[in-house]
Design a protein around this motif. Sequence first.
Motif, PDB file in Angstrom:
ATOM      1  N   HIS A  70      45.392  35.524  40.867  1.00  0.00           N
ATOM      2  CA  HIS A  70      46.292  36.088  39.848  1.00  0.00           C
ATOM      3  C   HIS A  70      45.487  36.574  38.642  1.00  0.00           C
ATOM      4  O   HIS A  70      45.763  37.649  38.096  1.00  0.00           O
ATOM      5  N   VAL A  71      44.509  35.789  38.238  1.00  0.00           N
ATOM      6  CA  VAL A  71      43.668  36.168  37.100  1.00  0.00           C
ATOM      7  C   VAL A  71      42.870  37.428  37.425  1.00  0.00           C
ATOM      8  O   VAL A  71      42.778  38.344  36.596  1.00  0.00           O
ATOM      9  N   ASP A  72      42.307  37.506  38.614  1.00  0.00           N
ATOM     10  CA  ASP A  72      41.536  38.691  39.002  1.00  0.00           C
ATOM     11  C   ASP A  72      42.394  39.951  38.971  1.00  0.00           C
ATOM     12  O   ASP A  72      41.960  41.005  38.489  1.00  0.00           O
ATOM     13  N   LYS A  73      43.633  39.847  39.479  1.00  0.00           N
ATOM     14  CA  LYS A  73      44.543  41.000  39.463  1.00  0.00           C
ATOM     15  C   LYS A  73      44.914  41.380  38.037  1.00  0.00           C
ATOM     16  O   LYS A  73      44.968  42.562  37.697  1.00  0.00           O
ATOM     17  N   ALA A  74      45.165  40.381  37.199  1.00  0.00           N
ATOM     18  CA  ALA A  74      45.538  40.655  35.812  1.00  0.00           C
ATOM     19  C   ALA A  74      44.388  41.307  35.053  1.00  0.00           C
ATOM     20  O   ALA A  74      44.593  42.246  34.272  1.00  0.00           O
ATOM     21  N   ILE A  75      43.173  40.841  35.288  1.00  0.00           N
ATOM     22  CA  ILE A  75      42.017  41.429  34.613  1.00  0.00           C
ATOM     23  C   ILE A  75      41.751  42.840  35.118  1.00  0.00           C
ATOM     24  O   ILE A  75      41.393  43.733  34.345  1.00  0.00           O
ATOM     25  N   ALA A  76      41.954  43.076  36.398  1.00  0.00           N
ATOM     26  CA  ALA A  76      41.781  44.426  36.940  1.00  0.00           C
ATOM     27  C   ALA A  76      42.771  45.396  36.299  1.00  0.00           C
ATOM     28  O   ALA A  76      42.399  46.515  35.915  1.00  0.00           O
ATOM     29  N   ALA A  77      44.023  44.974  36.149  1.00  0.00           N
ATOM     30  CA  ALA A  77      45.025  45.833  35.506  1.00  0.00           C
ATOM     31  C   ALA A  77      44.685  46.046  34.033  1.00  0.00           C
ATOM     32  O   ALA A  77      44.820  47.160  33.514  1.00  0.00           O
ATOM     33  N   ALA A  78      44.230  45.000  33.366  1.00  0.00           N
ATOM     34  CA  ALA A  78      43.855  45.116  31.956  1.00  0.00           C
ATOM     35  C   ALA A  78      42.649  46.029  31.786  1.00  0.00           C
ATOM     36  O   ALA A  78      42.585  46.815  30.833  1.00  0.00           O
TER      37      ALA A  78
END
Length: 121
Positions: A70-78
């Motif tokens: 979840h963190v990896d996806k959120a950072i990718a979007a950010a």
Amino acid sequence: MQIGSDVHNYMETLVGQVLAGDDYVLRFTHEQLSDLACLALNRVRPVYIRYDIDFLSALPEERLVVLKQHVDKAIAAATEMIVDDRRKNRDDDGIEVIHGSQYAEEDSELEWYEKPLIGSK
């Protein structure tokens, strides 16, 4: 009890671990890293804990893997938002700036939207 020191969001730890990597530190400024952290943390569900060691000892490894995903996806979007920041290519020539007076004129008539709905008695 103080929330900042006694209780914290474990997702901040996970986001911080990722953003501390050379991929991000060498690529982004301090301001951009702060923006990345904020944007990513707003995309993940907070997990409030008191002690990391107690939390991690009770957390199944599969659940930790899911949290990291979840963190990896959120950072990718950010990261996409920071890289494609529309603010850096603004054309300031098209913005009209209107300066008004600091004080309202006492004798000027009220606009239609400023007039009271209920008349005075």
